[in-house]
Write a protein that holds these residues in place. Structure first.
Motif, mmCIF file in Angstrom:
data_model
loop_
_atom_site.group_PDB
_atom_site.id
_atom_site.type_symbol
_atom_site.label_atom_id
_atom_site.label_comp_id
_atom_site.label_asym_id
_atom_site.label_seq_id
_atom_site.Cartn_x
_atom_site.Cartn_y
_atom_site.Cartn_z
ATOM 1 N N ALA A 286 17.704 6.754 2.008
ATOM 2 C CA ALA A 286 17.385 6.815 3.268
ATOM 3 C C ALA A 286 16.565 8.022 3.485
ATOM 4 N N THR A 287 15.700 7.997 4.474
ATOM 5 C CA THR A 287 14.600 9.163 4.757
ATOM 6 C C THR A 287 14.579 9.725 6.077
ATOM 7 N N LEU A 288 14.027 10.727 6.283
ATOM 8 C CA LEU A 288 13.994 11.542 7.732
ATOM 9 C C LEU A 288 13.105 10.467 8.429
ATOM 10 N N GLY A 289 12.090 9.852 8.277
ATOM 11 C CA GLY A 289 11.295 9.072 8.965
ATOM 12 C C GLY A 289 11.998 7.885 9.383
ATOM 13 N N GLY A 290 12.780 7.329 8.548
ATOM 14 C CA GLY A 290 13.598 6.014 8.744
ATOM 15 C C GLY A 290 14.828 6.192 10.002
ATOM 16 N N ALA A 291 15.356 7.405 9.898
ATOM 17 C CA ALA A 291 16.493 7.876 10.631
ATOM 18 C C ALA A 291 15.888 8.186 12.238
ATOM 19 N N PRO B 127 7.712 12.319 6.389
ATOM 20 C CA PRO B 127 8.677 10.991 6.629
ATOM 21 C C PRO B 127 9.493 10.488 5.492
ATOM 22 N N GLY B 128 8.772 10.485 4.304
ATOM 23 C CA GLY B 128 9.417 9.786 3.251
ATOM 24 C C GLY B 128 10.401 10.745 2.366
ATOM 25 N N THR B 129 10.563 12.010 3.092
ATOM 26 C CA THR B 129 11.572 12.879 2.701
ATOM 27 C C THR B 129 12.773 12.289 2.523
ATOM 28 N N SER B 130 13.732 12.224 1.595
ATOM 29 C CA SER B 130 15.088 11.764 1.696
ATOM 30 C C SER B 130 16.162 12.573 2.426
ATOM 31 N N LEU B 131 16.970 11.969 2.965
ATOM 32 C CA LEU B 131 17.903 12.636 3.774
ATOM 33 C C LEU B 131 18.737 13.475 2.813
ATOM 34 N N LYS B 132 18.917 13.046 1.607
ATOM 35 C CA LYS B 132 19.651 13.699 0.473
ATOM 36 C C LYS B 132 18.961 14.922 0.154
ATOM 37 N N GLU B 133 17.654 15.070 0.042
ATOM 38 C CA GLU B 133 16.881 16.263 -0.396
ATOM 39 C C GLU B 133 17.036 17.151 1.031
ATOM 40 N N LEU B 134 16.958 16.829 1.888
ATOM 41 C CA LEU B 134 17.075 17.748 3.114
ATOM 42 C C LEU B 134 18.357 18.304 3.316
ATOM 43 N N THR B 135 19.393 17.449 3.139
ATOM 44 C CA THR B 135 20.735 17.835 3.202
ATOM 45 C C THR B 135 21.167 19.187 2.150
ATOM 46 N N ALA B 136 20.495 18.833 0.761
ATOM 47 C CA ALA B 136 20.515 19.912 -0.125
ATOM 48 C C ALA B 136 19.757 20.903 0.245
ATOM 49 N N LEU C 273 1.022 -1.375 0.045
ATOM 50 C CA LEU C 273 0.004 0.112 -0.121
ATOM 51 C C LEU C 273 0.808 1.100 -0.013
ATOM 52 N N TYR C 274 0.635 2.269 -0.851
ATOM 53 C CA TYR C 274 1.265 3.491 -0.801
ATOM 54 C C TYR C 274 0.389 4.738 -0.696
ATOM 55 N N PRO C 275 0.126 4.856 0.718
ATOM 56 C CA PRO C 275 -0.733 6.425 0.954
ATOM 57 C C PRO C 275 0.139 7.330 0.476
ATOM 58 N N SER C 276 -0.536 8.499 0.020
ATOM 59 C CA SER C 276 0.358 9.563 -0.383
ATOM 60 C C SER C 276 0.084 10.740 0.632
ATOM 61 N N ASN C 277 -1.020 10.617 1.279
ATOM 62 C CA ASN C 277 -1.365 11.719 2.517
ATOM 63 C C ASN C 277 -1.840 11.169 3.906
ATOM 64 N N ASN D 73 3.915 1.195 2.662
ATOM 65 C CA ASN D 73 5.209 1.959 2.276
ATOM 66 C C ASN D 73 4.890 3.685 2.344
ATOM 67 N N LEU D 74 5.813 4.187 3.245
ATOM 68 C CA LEU D 74 5.367 5.540 3.466
ATOM 69 C C LEU D 74 6.254 6.526 2.773
ATOM 70 N N SER D 75 6.830 6.064 1.534
ATOM 71 C CA SER D 75 7.842 6.870 0.903
ATOM 72 C C SER D 75 7.258 7.768 -0.166
ATOM 73 N N ARG D 76 5.673 7.902 -0.063
ATOM 74 C CA ARG D 76 5.179 8.906 -1.072
ATOM 75 C C ARG D 76 4.715 10.023 -0.098
ATOM 76 N N LEU D 77 5.051 9.928 1.138
ATOM 77 C CA LEU D 77 4.965 11.283 2.085
ATOM 78 C C LEU D 77 6.109 11.884 1.821
ATOM 79 N N THR D 78 6.023 12.727 1.210
ATOM 80 C CA THR D 78 7.488 13.560 0.898
ATOM 81 C C THR D 78 7.237 15.140 0.813
#
Length: 408
Positions: free
Chosen positions: A106-111, A70-79, A5-9, A49-54
């Motif tokens: 890797a994502t913020l939620g996972g960290a 939470p699905g926001t990648s750490l790479k995106e946040l770092t940039a 399941l891929y919720p987006s909100n 899968n929460l990867s679409r909550l970005t």
């Protein structure tokens, strides 16, 4: 057939939880999947899968506060943070390559869910220390908020500290607010070659009691040092002890100079500048020395730094292992390749228990992860307390059941 399941909100997360409760269907909770092999195997048919909550929802550089899904990648946040000269000070690691996955997923939620932090933890603290507020759905399909969007927030129970490190077993984050800090203007590392691990530990204690304020203290035996892509580390053929200094340029230059003078008595001392310094500490935090051999078993061991040498000596006497120290000896990464995994597991747990430490099986095959306690076994009263907390948040055991401990 497994379903994902891929919720987006927020609404879709709530609806998925309501469906799981009504049908009695437990779900494996994941983000990008970079740490799906961390913890016990859940072996469930349904994955949420929460990867679409970005996306970053709010960022106030002047207030040092960032709110993101939470699905926001750490790479995106770092940039994003780098544009304003800021960073996530707890230095979340990227375990993707370590687990055979792609880097930078890797994502913020996972960290936050795994409470992961890198070498700077000795100075900046853990992920949970920077986790200020959240919006989430619990296992009753109830929406709740906790914490706040300011650094000084003391209202009510600090549920953020509870959710951080719960591995998605208590609640599903739909929004997280974290504290950010200015990025260091300059980074330098001082390298000492040929120290024994016991001498390195004594040097760490000497440095920590002095005025240099290091943000990283690690020791790599010769076999670990040669796995580095930093030439001044890998080419020595010797153990390498590393001390990181960060901060304003004049301060870093002076502290590095003072440190090198103070450590001259220990032999060859080298200075590692910005790019190679950052590369080395990323390798240490991301477990890069263990990436090439994907079949090896790796343990994360936390002990009082004063006992780190004893633990390594005892384990080395019993087993053929590779290892390195981080956090001034408070964190030991131990790799075994061959031997009886169950025997090694028993030996590690026994050695660590004698010094009141904790051990976690970070990487192992599915058979081993299913047959042993992946995380440090809990005393019965603490286990019962954890069970009651799980019941309060997720009474139907919908979220990641048995991901951390069997029965929870």
């Amino acid at each position: 057939m497994d379903s994902i399941l891929y919720p987006s909100n927020h609404t879709e997360v709530k609806e998925a939880t309501e469906w799981a409760i009504s049908t009695g269907t437990p779900m494996a909770i994941v983000g990008s999947g970079s740490k799906i092999a961390l913890g016990r195997s859940t072996n469930l048919d349904i994955t949420l899968n929460l990867s679409r909550l970005t996306g970053v929802k709010n960022y106030e550089p002047s207030e040092l506060i960032l709110t993101a899904r939470p699905g926001t990648s750490l790479k995106e946040l770092t940039a994003h943070l780098s544009e304003y000269g800021q960073e996530l000070a707890f230095e979340p690691p990227d375990y993707g390559p370590f687990f055979g996955q792609e880097p930078d997923t890797a994502t913020l939620g996972g960290a936050i869910a795994c409470n992961l932090s890198g070498p700077r933890r000795i100075r900046a603290g853990a992920a949970r220390d920077h986790f200020l507020g959240m919006e989430a759905i619990n296992g009753r399909a109830e929406f709740f908020k906790a914490g706040g969007k300011v650094v000084k927030n003391v209202t009510g129970y600090d549920l953020c500290k509870l959710i951080a490190g719960s591995y998605g077993t208590l609640a599903l984050l739909t929004e997280a607010t974290v504290k950010v800090l200015p990025k260091a203007e300059k980074v330098r590392s001082v390298l000492i070659s040929a120290l024994t691990h016991k001498t390195a530990l004594s040097v760490f204690q000497k440095i920590l009691s002095g005025p240099t304020e290091p943000s990283g203290l690690a020791h790599l035996p010769a076999d670990m040092a040669k796995r580095s892509k930093v030439d001044l580390v890998s080419n020595t053929g010797l153990p390498v002890t590393a001390i990181r200094i960060e901060g304003p340029t004049p301060s870093v230059i002076q502290r590095t100079k003072d440190l090198m003078t103070a450590l001259a008595e220990y032999g060859d001392v080298e200075e590692l500048h910005a790019h190679r310094s950052r590369m080395l500490w990323k390798e240490i935090g991301d477990l890069s020395p263990f990436v090439e051999n994907q079949t090896s078993t790796v343990w994360r061991i936390m002990v009082p730094p004063s006992q780190a040498g004893l633990v390594i000596d005892n384990l080395s006497d019993m087993f053929d292992i590779s290892w390195y120290f981080d956090w001034a000896g408070g964190l030991l990464w131990v790799e075994s390749d061959g031997g009886d995994p169950d025997e090694i597991h028993t030996g590690i747990r026994s050695c660590v228990a004698k010094v009141s430490g904790q051990s976690t099986l970070i990487r192992g095959n599915s058979t081993l992860r299913a047959s042993v306690e992946v995380f440090e076994p809990l005393p019965k009263p603490i286990f019962q307390l954890n069970y009651r907390v799980k019941q309060a948040f997720d009474p139907n055991a919908i979220f990641n059941p048995a991901r951390v401990y069997a029965g929870i």
